[in-house]
Design an enzyme around this catalytic site. Sequence first.
Site, PDB file in Angstrom:
ATOM      1  NE  ARG A  51      31.692  43.275  44.862  1.00 41.70           N
ATOM      2  CZ  ARG A  51      30.939  44.314  45.177  1.00 41.70           C
ATOM      3  NH1 ARG A  51      31.338  45.522  44.966  1.00 41.70           N
ATOM      4  NH2 ARG A  51      29.755  44.140  45.744  1.00 41.70           N
ATOM      5  CB  THR A  52      30.738  37.698  40.874  1.00 41.79           C
ATOM      6  OG1 THR A  52      31.247  37.847  42.190  1.00 41.79           O
ATOM      7  CG2 THR A  52      31.265  36.412  40.286  1.00 41.79           C
ATOM      8  CG  HIS A 129      32.688  33.401  45.297  1.00 43.57           C
ATOM      9  ND1 HIS A 129      33.010  33.467  43.951  1.00 43.57           N
ATOM     10  CD2 HIS A 129      32.081  34.574  45.598  1.00 43.57           C
ATOM     11  CE1 HIS A 129      32.615  34.628  43.474  1.00 43.57           C
ATOM     12  NE2 HIS A 129      32.045  35.317  44.447  1.00 43.57           N
TER      13      HIS A 129
HETATM   14  C1  NCD Z   1      30.808  37.645  47.866  1.00 41.32           C
HETATM   15  C2  NCD Z   1      29.831  36.542  47.564  1.00 41.32           C
HETATM   16  O1  NCD Z   1      28.961  36.680  46.691  1.00 41.32           O
HETATM   17  O2  NCD Z   1      29.958  35.500  48.208  1.00 41.32           O
HETATM   18  N1  NCD Z   1      30.687  38.707  46.967  1.00 41.32           N
HETATM   19  C3  NCD Z   1      31.452  38.686  45.844  1.00 41.32           C
HETATM   20  O3  NCD Z   1      31.272  37.861  44.985  1.00 41.32           O
HETATM   21  N2  NCD Z   1      32.452  39.565  45.760  1.00 41.32           N
HETATM   22  C4  NCD Z   1      30.811  38.097  49.262  1.00 41.32           C
HETATM   23  C5  NCD Z   1      29.504  38.516  49.868  1.00 41.32           C
HETATM   24  O4  NCD Z   1      28.454  38.536  49.222  1.00 41.32           O
HETATM   25  O5  NCD Z   1      29.554  38.869  51.045  1.00 41.32           O
END
Ligand code: NCD
Length: 316
Positions: A51-52, A129
């Site tokens: 996603r990111t 994050h």
């Molecule tokens: C999160 C992360 O990378 O911290 N994922 C994300 O970026 N949506 C959450 C996770 O990995 O559990």
Amino acid sequence: MRHLMNPLDFSVEELDRLFELASDIEADPAAYAHACAGKKLATCFYEPSTRTRLSFEAAMLNLGGSVLGFSDAASSSASKGESVADTIRIISCYADICAMRHPKEGAPMVAASFSGIPVINAGDGGHQHPTQTLTDLMTIRSLKGRLNHLTVGLCGDLKFGRTVHSLINALSRYDDIRFIFISPEELRVPDYVIEMLKEKGIPFEEVIRLEESLPQLDLLYMTRVQRERFFNEEDYVRLKDFYILDKAKLSLSPADMLVLHPLPRVNEISVDVDDDPRAVYFKQAQYGVYVRMALILTLLGLSEKGKTAPSSRQQA
Ligand code: NCD
């Protein structure tokens, strides 16, 4: 030049402007389709992501810019021993802005101090994050209509979950927020977060059972157990299925509660919950694109003149 390392790097007023811009983009994406023409985003991901990284790339492409980067430390010169400081000096020659994810806490901060371009922390170890938090706040603001007067339950791995730490930090600046932390003993919120809440006089409770908290919540933020940050597999296996939100448990919650999750999900939300109107984690991922578009425009200093193309709706 501005970087984003922690959600608190932006004031509440600046965040409001960012969310306004993101809502404007949501309402009229065509108007921003060329706002970053000629600009390049580098995504430097030393840790896995779907996603990111892809939402950053989609955000820049939606703005008419281009993207370059790597998605795996093994395919970058880090595998030859290059430091983050040297890498970012090089990336600064190739791109206008950089999103960096790193397993070591503080690595994007080191990069920012050597960088010639804005650096965005896209996740550093178990620490912060901030762009997930912008996504979470944007989702809450859009679907709940407010960021204050909320009872917020956070459930799962509150120790290693960086999205949890960033979200608590960010929400603690709004009025009348109460937290209920739901976790097994071993995965409680770190002491430094608890100290911050005590200093600010923000009410919170720490509980183990999910069921009792559900009727009180405006929001439930579920998280997965962060396997990659455990020291041994046995502990992970013991804790991984500690919480499973299913239809029966969800029926204990208010009808207007929202269920958020930064994703990826493992077992902590049963798929039978996905169709419930309270389950908004897939919408949340969509908000992540708008908010990252707004962030890129803001850090590149293009937020004022971002709207470069006439809107499709105006043309019609
Ligand atoms: C999160 C992360 O990378 O911290 N994922 C994300 O970026 N949506 C959450 C996770 O990995 O559990």
